[in-house]
Write an enzyme that holds these catalytic residues in place. Structure first.
Site, mmCIF file in Angstrom:
data_model
loop_
_atom_site.group_PDB
_atom_site.id
_atom_site.type_symbol
_atom_site.label_atom_id
_atom_site.label_comp_id
_atom_site.label_asym_id
_atom_site.label_seq_id
_atom_site.Cartn_x
_atom_site.Cartn_y
_atom_site.Cartn_z
ATOM 1 N N GLU A 438 11.836 -14.542 -35.544
ATOM 2 C CA GLU A 438 11.207 -15.812 -35.153
ATOM 3 C C GLU A 438 9.701 -15.812 -35.387
ATOM 4 O O GLU A 438 8.931 -16.374 -34.619
ATOM 5 C CB GLU A 438 11.518 -16.162 -33.690
ATOM 6 C CG GLU A 438 12.987 -16.190 -33.345
ATOM 7 C CD GLU A 438 13.803 -17.125 -34.226
ATOM 8 O OE1 GLU A 438 13.204 -17.974 -34.899
ATOM 9 O OE2 GLU A 438 15.034 -16.983 -34.234
ATOM 10 N N GLY A 439 9.300 -15.165 -36.467
ATOM 11 C CA GLY A 439 7.879 -15.020 -36.779
ATOM 12 C C GLY A 439 7.368 -13.723 -36.201
ATOM 13 O O GLY A 439 7.314 -13.568 -34.983
#
Length: 582
Positions: A438-439
């Site tokens: 998620e990053g």
């Protein structure tokens, strides 16, 4: 053997009711006007019962069994389907969804508390329903009326689950390299072709249908991330037939073995556009931001479980003679390792991190609730800015401190922590991915500094500083040393930010070199705020034991943990510290 999990209901209620005073905020949010402290307490109690009694027993066996691919269909570990059915029957997927689509319309803050408990008990299982709210919110905000009518009720109820299909072999963090193609059809649908990897929950046996949100490119798309579109591609089409989605492989991972991480192909799969053409990344960010809060809660959930286990083990494990003993206790041979100074420091560190991060994460969730539903438009706008500012900190700082904390908890167990039976080594393996997906945490730090602070001249940051300085003022009379610490750390933050704003044109790489340190400095400031807010709230209550504990915890945090922030701010200001090419 692994120690049992007990939902920290009293601590959660203290944060929600006393520290954040969420019921007063809900009263100003029309959708939540009927939600009071009593209702919230009932929700938390039932959620804690599900997590401890139904979900926790599936964790260790699910880790050993893992998922398997059987003739193109993913099979989840034993007990996962039954736990999910109980979850759905209890109405939990619909907790924060709008009543229009069959949801309960409760605050996101209560969903965050629910997921803290679920993640404490089984991260791998929790990832399946964990993507639901983000997919629901994305479709609600950007989907056509036809898509919303067909899919939102099924997602809100949990009858169908969702997956987020972004990553490709050549396009990890650089989504501008996505190659999956989408071609418009005469009936208004899309024909989607391409490959994706590392897709959590892309296939499983918990629900019949799985709704994929897929980043793709239309034929006329401009290059880079500005050319991405977002398509809804279901596993089963509305007529019940199987769509053109094939699972090529399951990844064999370090942890979260019960979570199906898939490599898959879309072979002319039928889908429908969500939002405007070439604006898919804007729509997908709704889901990604929800997922980033969820990932930050993974750090918190593991910390809570690891802290409970370490405290229990340290109280029962006897080794050596402690140099001193608690008042009223006597040496009787070997002493509990909890009496030894080195272990006391570790155990207090775990407590301080867990309780502080809970306040920060819950505040981010409350801000999102206010941004969407508060009656005052100015309050909505301010809360939106603060929520955007806190999200990368919750994700990156929460997972970093969570992983370091679980590792420290494993150390409390000594050699026993390294074997599967005590559960702590699985926690360490499961949580490690949270620093990546998620990053990555490095990307979160760059997002915080470049986009959330420097891009708007520090407006959102100054709003956060105003809030922290207001807390310092409230602490001034009874807790002056805490007020002083908060003001000192705010000054350091503002000094560092001003230096970066003034110097980045001459040295554009400077913010990128120090973004990690900047985020860590912000995270420590937020911990200090949380400790002070808890100590102040408890001091004004009628629970003497709680007041004593929060004062001791705040004093420990300020003395032993907050000094770490100084190193980070010093590194941020070291403009001359270059990075040679490797």
């Amino acid at each position: 053997m692994a120690h049992p999990y007990t939902a920290p209901l009293a601590d959660m209620r203290f944060v929600i009711e006393e520290v954040l005073q969420a019921p007063a905020s809900w009263a100003r949010c029309g959708r939540f006007a009927e939600v009071d402290a009593g209702m919230a307490a009932q929700v938390l109690e039932e959620a804690g019962r599900f997590a401890a009694e139904v979900l926790a027993p599936t964790n260790a066996p699910g880790d050993l069994e893992g998922c398997r691919l059987d003739q193109g269909q993913v099979r989840t570990p034993g007990g996962f389907r039954e736990a999910y059915r109980t979850f759905v029957d209890g109405g939990w997927p619909a907790l924060a969804c709008d009543a229009q689509w069959g949801g309960q319309g409760l605050p996101l803050l209560l969903e965050a508390a629910l997921y803290e408990m679920l993640l404490s008990c089984n991260q791998a299982w929790s990832m399946y329903p964990g993507l639901l709210h983000g997919a629901y919110a994305t479709l609600e905000a950007h989907g056509s009326e036809a898509l919303k009518a067909l899919y939102l009720p099924k997602l809100a109820s949990g009858e169908w689950l969702a997956a987020m299909a972004l990553t490709e072999p050549q396009a990890g963090s650089d989504l501008g390299q996505v190659r999956t193609r989408a071609e418009a059809q005469a009936d208004g649908s899309l024909r989607v072709t391409g490959s994706k990897i590392f897709i959590s929950g892309a296939d499983h046996d918990l629900t019949d249908n799985i709704v994929h949100l897929v980043l793709c490119r239309l034929p006329d798309a401009p290059p880079g991330s500005k050319g991405l579109s977002l398509a809804l591609v279901p596993k089963l089409l509305p007529d019940g037939s199987r769509n053109g989605i094939e699972v090529d492989a399951l990844e064999h991972k370090m942890g979260i073995h019960g979570s199906a991480t898939c490599a898959l192909r879309y072979e002319g799969a039928t889908g429908w556009l969500i939002g405007a053409p070439h604006r898919g990344l804007q729509a997908m960010f709704v889901m990604m931001n929800a997922a980033r809060l969820h990932v930050g809660l993974q750090g918190l959930g593991h910390l809570e479980r690891a802290t409970q286990s370490a405290l229990a083990y340290a109280a029962e494990r006897r080794q050596l003679r402690a140099p001193a003993v608690p008042e009223g206790q006597d040496h009787r041979g070997a002493d509990p390792i909890a009496w030894h100074p080195a272990m006391r420091r570790t155990l207090w560190t775990l407590r301080a991190l867990t309780e502080g991060l809970r306040v920060v994460a819950y505040r981010a969730a409350l801000l999102i609730d206010e941004a969407q539903h508060h009656a005052d438009p100015e309050r909505r706008a301010r809360s939106q800015r603060l929520a955007a500012l806190l999200t990368p900190i919750v994700k990156a700082f929460g997972t970093h401190q969570g992983f370091q904390g679980v590792s420290a908890a494993l150390q409390v167990f000594g050699g026993y922590g390294y074997v599967h039976e005590y559960g702590i080594e699985q926690q360490l393996r499961d949580l490690r991915i949270a620093l990546i997906y998620e990053g990555t945490n490095e990307i979160q730090a760059i997002d915080l500094l470049q986009r959330k602070v420097l891009a708007d001249g520090g407006a959102a940051l100054h709003a956060l500083v105003d809030d922290i300085e207001a807390e310092a003022a409230r602490c001034e009379a009874a807790l002056p040393h805490m007020a002083e610490a908060l003001r000192r750390e705010c000054a350091r933050l503002l000094e560092a930010t001003a230096a970066l704003q003034a110097g980045r044109e001459q040295d554009p790489e400077w913010p990128l070199r120090v973004a990690d340190d900047y985020l860590m400095g912000c995270g420590h400031l937020l911990l200090a705020w949380a400790w002070a807010a808890m100590a102040r709230a408890a001091a004004g209550g009628d629970d003497a034991a709680r007041a004593r504990h929060q004062r001791e915890l705040a004093d420990f945090g300020l003395q032993w943990l907050l000094p770490q922030a100084e190193r980070h701010w010093r590194q941020v200001l070291a403009r001359e510290a270059g990075l040679p090419w490797v």
